[in-house]
Design a protein around this motif. Structure first.
Motif, PDB file in Angstrom:
ATOM      1  N   GLU A  31       0.832  -1.206   0.000  1.00  0.00           N
ATOM      2  CA  GLU A  31       0.000   0.000   0.000  1.00  0.00           C
ATOM      3  C   GLU A  31       0.865   1.254   0.000  1.00  0.00           C
ATOM      4  OE1 GLU A  31      -3.307   2.573   0.138  1.00  0.00           O
ATOM      5  OE2 GLU A  31      -3.009   0.509  -0.568  1.00  0.00           O
ATOM      6  N   HIS A  32       1.966   1.237   0.748  1.00  0.00           N
ATOM      7  CA  HIS A  32       2.882   2.384   0.763  1.00  0.00           C
ATOM      8  C   HIS A  32       3.485   2.618  -0.621  1.00  0.00           C
ATOM      9  CE1 HIS A  32       5.954   5.208   1.934  1.00  0.00           C
ATOM     10  NE2 HIS A  32       6.900   4.385   1.499  1.00  0.00           N
ATOM     11  N   LEU A  33       3.918   1.548  -1.267  1.00  0.00           N
ATOM     12  CA  LEU A  33       4.515   1.695  -2.596  1.00  0.00           C
ATOM     13  C   LEU A  33       3.488   2.220  -3.594  1.00  0.00           C
ATOM     14  CD1 LEU A  33       6.654  -1.576  -2.768  1.00  0.00           C
ATOM     15  CD2 LEU A  33       7.459   0.763  -2.320  1.00  0.00           C
ATOM     16  N   ARG A  34       2.256   1.740  -3.484  1.00  0.00           N
ATOM     17  CA  ARG A  34       1.198   2.232  -4.381  1.00  0.00           C
ATOM     18  C   ARG A  34       0.955   3.718  -4.166  1.00  0.00           C
ATOM     19  NH1 ARG A  34      -3.911   3.562  -4.348  1.00  0.00           N
ATOM     20  NH2 ARG A  34      -4.071   3.191  -2.106  1.00  0.00           N
ATOM     21  N   ARG A  35       0.937   4.155  -2.893  1.00  0.00           N
ATOM     22  CA  ARG A  35       0.718   5.577  -2.602  1.00  0.00           C
ATOM     23  C   ARG A  35       1.877   6.430  -3.118  1.00  0.00           C
ATOM     24  NH1 ARG A  35      -1.825   5.732   3.592  1.00  0.00           N
ATOM     25  NH2 ARG A  35      -3.626   4.390   3.145  1.00  0.00           N
ATOM     26  N   CYS A  36       3.092   5.913  -2.947  1.00  0.00           N
ATOM     27  CA  CYS A  36       4.253   6.655  -3.461  1.00  0.00           C
ATOM     28  C   CYS A  36       4.171   6.803  -4.981  1.00  0.00           C
ATOM     29  CB  CYS A  36       5.549   5.928  -3.081  1.00  0.00           C
ATOM     30  SG  CYS A  36       6.008   6.049  -1.339  1.00  0.00           S
ATOM     31  N   ARG A  37       3.853   5.721  -5.653  1.00  0.00           N
ATOM     32  CA  ARG A  37       3.767   5.770  -7.115  1.00  0.00           C
ATOM     33  C   ARG A  37       2.669   6.717  -7.572  1.00  0.00           C
ATOM     34  NH1 ARG A  37       0.566   3.294 -10.377  1.00  0.00           N
ATOM     35  NH2 ARG A  37      -0.153   1.709  -8.883  1.00  0.00           N
ATOM     36  N   HIS A  50      10.739   1.095 -15.580  1.00  0.00           N
ATOM     37  CA  HIS A  50      11.871   1.813 -14.977  1.00  0.00           C
ATOM     38  C   HIS A  50      12.730   0.903 -14.105  1.00  0.00           C
ATOM     39  CE1 HIS A  50      11.277   5.857 -16.392  1.00  0.00           C
ATOM     40  NE2 HIS A  50      10.019   5.897 -15.975  1.00  0.00           N
ATOM     41  N   ILE A  51      12.108  -0.062 -13.422  1.00  0.00           N
ATOM     42  CA  ILE A  51      12.893  -0.896 -12.497  1.00  0.00           C
ATOM     43  C   ILE A  51      13.235  -2.254 -13.107  1.00  0.00           C
ATOM     44  CG2 ILE A  51      11.832   0.258 -10.516  1.00  0.00           C
ATOM     45  CD1 ILE A  51      10.181  -2.235  -9.984  1.00  0.00           C
ATOM     46  N   GLY A  52      12.890  -2.445 -14.373  1.00  0.00           N
ATOM     47  CA  GLY A  52      13.297  -3.647 -15.076  1.00  0.00           C
ATOM     48  C   GLY A  52      12.559  -4.900 -14.693  1.00  0.00           C
ATOM     49  N   THR A  53      11.264  -4.787 -14.471  1.00  0.00           N
ATOM     50  CA  THR A  53      10.462  -5.973 -14.158  1.00  0.00           C
ATOM     51  C   THR A  53       9.142  -5.883 -14.897  1.00  0.00           C
ATOM     52  OG1 THR A  53       9.675  -7.398 -12.349  1.00  0.00           O
ATOM     53  CG2 THR A  53       9.340  -5.017 -12.094  1.00  0.00           C
ATOM     54  N   HIS A  73      13.257  -4.804  -5.583  1.00  0.00           N
ATOM     55  CA  HIS A  73      12.206  -4.070  -6.281  1.00  0.00           C
ATOM     56  C   HIS A  73      11.674  -2.916  -5.442  1.00  0.00           C
ATOM     57  CE1 HIS A  73      11.455  -7.876  -8.858  1.00  0.00           C
ATOM     58  NE2 HIS A  73      12.191  -7.013  -9.518  1.00  0.00           N
ATOM     59  N   THR A  74      11.611  -3.115  -4.126  1.00  0.00           N
ATOM     60  CA  THR A  74      11.142  -2.047  -3.241  1.00  0.00           C
ATOM     61  C   THR A  74      12.071  -0.841  -3.311  1.00  0.00           C
ATOM     62  OG1 THR A  74      10.020  -3.535  -1.699  1.00  0.00           O
ATOM     63  CG2 THR A  74      10.749  -1.418  -0.824  1.00  0.00           C
ATOM     64  N   ALA A  75      13.366  -1.082  -3.153  1.00  0.00           N
ATOM     65  CA  ALA A  75      14.334   0.014  -3.189  1.00  0.00           C
ATOM     66  C   ALA A  75      14.312   0.711  -4.541  1.00  0.00           C
ATOM     67  CB  ALA A  75      15.731  -0.512  -2.884  1.00  0.00           C
ATOM     68  N   ALA A  76      14.227  -0.072  -5.623  1.00  0.00           N
ATOM     69  CA  ALA A  76      14.228   0.520  -6.964  1.00  0.00           C
ATOM     70  C   ALA A  76      12.974   1.345  -7.197  1.00  0.00           C
ATOM     71  CB  ALA A  76      14.333  -0.590  -8.004  1.00  0.00           C
ATOM     72  N   HIS A  91      13.807   1.832   6.344  1.00  0.00           N
ATOM     73  CA  HIS A  91      12.617   1.413   7.086  1.00  0.00           C
ATOM     74  C   HIS A  91      11.727   0.543   6.203  1.00  0.00           C
ATOM     75  CE1 HIS A  91       9.914   2.079  10.599  1.00  0.00           C
ATOM     76  NE2 HIS A  91       9.000   1.726   9.706  1.00  0.00           N
ATOM     77  N   ALA A  92      11.558   0.933   4.954  1.00  0.00           N
ATOM     78  CA  ALA A  92      10.746   0.150   4.026  1.00  0.00           C
ATOM     79  C   ALA A  92      11.341  -1.240   3.826  1.00  0.00           C
ATOM     80  CB  ALA A  92      10.628   0.876   2.692  1.00  0.00           C
ATOM     81  N   LEU A  93      12.655  -1.323   3.756  1.00  0.00           N
ATOM     82  CA  LEU A  93      13.301  -2.618   3.578  1.00  0.00           C
ATOM     83  C   LEU A  93      13.163  -3.490   4.825  1.00  0.00           C
ATOM     84  CD1 LEU A  93      16.529  -1.603   1.624  1.00  0.00           C
ATOM     85  CD2 LEU A  93      14.454  -2.686   0.732  1.00  0.00           C
TER      86      LEU A  93
END
Length: 310
Positions: A31-37, A50-53, A73-76, A91-93
């Motif tokens: 959910e955090h990654l979705r909000r960031c995007r 962009h992250i090669g996946t 993938h999280t960091a990228a 923290h995310a990692l």
């Protein structure tokens, strides 16, 4: 935060806690990654490029499903979204690492039915569990003896070892409410007919009711509220299938609803439909007898069984 885009959400409000279970960490991270995007107006396909996946990998990551190379993938993805604060990424990692652990249901072994796994994976993270059960004692409150007979009815071809293992797993879920760290609260509604439905010999139900009385008189009485819905509410209270609603304290975890059917289940998430089921259970609890009367109702039924035992 130095070097970070001011409009990007932070995940630091969600603290990694192993006792919440791996699934909750994956979902919070997703959910955090979705909000960031979304905060940067980047589509899932563009982020994947962009992250090669693949787009499906980004979708699975944001849905809280297990994926390969989650940390990478999280960091990228965070870098693509402009997250430059190393503390934020770290923290995310940490949250991602907790999500790599076995799910809570895996502790019960290989005998957990596939359709109940999502519920068992997420219920450790719940702040409040609401339940409606029209036919049986709620699973968290069943004795192993009662559970064995119920499971045997659902799995008539299973051997006794499997039946016993499934029953132990079901009965052990009561320990969730005994947890010292952020234990959930259970609000359960059970139809009055459950207390009169034969499950094995009369002694089985007698001991099951004794178990319920012990719970409501013991240390868990402030964490477990059991309502008994009288038959008098008629069709106003008719639902026909069990409902479990999970609500979480963490803002990154949305409401989750488990709707059990015969050898299957449907899971509902988010606000809309999940809120409808929460309201339904609230309505049922309002029509049911107050939780303060449950102990007396159980004692009356126990005494009636005792008088009629051969």
């Amino acid at each position: 935060m130095a070097g970070q885009h001011t409009g990007i959400p932070s995940i630091r409000g969600f603290q990694p806690r192993p006792y919440l279970g791996a699934a909750a960490h994956r979902r919070a991270l997703g959910e955090h990654l979705r909000r960031c995007r979304n905060s940067r107006g980047i589509t899932g396909k563009a982020a994947a490029r962009h992250i090669g996946t693949s787009g499906s990998t980004v979708s699975r990551l944001e849905s809280g499903d297990r994926t390969e190379n989650t940390g990478h993938h999280t960091a990228a993805l965070l870098r693509v979204c402009g997250v430059a604060d190393e503390g934020e990424v770290s923290h995310a990692l940490s949250v991602a690492a907790e999500g790599e652990r076995p799910d809570a249901w895996e502790a019960y072994g290989s005998y957990v039915a596939r359709w109940v796994q999502p519920l068992l994976a997420l219920e450790p993270a719940a702040q409040r569990i609401m339940s409606y059960e029209p036919q049986l004692v709620p699973g968290w409150l069943q004795t192993e003896e009662y559970a064995q007979l119920v499971i045997r009815a659902g799995f008539p071809d299973a051997d006794q070892h499997e039946i016993e293992a499934r029953a132990r797993a079901r009965a052990s879920r009561l320990s969730l409410f005994e947890r010292s760290q952020e234990p959930p609260v259970l609000v359960a509604v059970m139809d009055e007919d459950v207390l009169r439905r034969p499950v094995g010999s009369p002694g089985v139900m007698y001991r099951q009711i004794e178990h319920l009385i012990g719970i409501l008189q013991g240390n868990l009485r402030h964490r477990i509220k059991l309502h008994i819905a009288p038959l008098a509410i008629g069709t106003m209270g008719a639902v026909g299938h069990p409902i479990v609603h999970l609500r979480f304290a963490d803002a990154l975890l949305t409401d989750f609803v488990y709707l059990e059917q015969s050898e299957n289940a449907r899971c509902v998430e988010g606000e809309g439909e999940a809120e409808r089921y929460r309201s339904r259970i609230n309505g049922l609890s309002a029509m049911a007898n107050p939780a303060e009367q449950t102990l007396t109702l159980l004692e009356d039924r126990r005494d009636e069984l005792a008088r009629n035992r051969p």
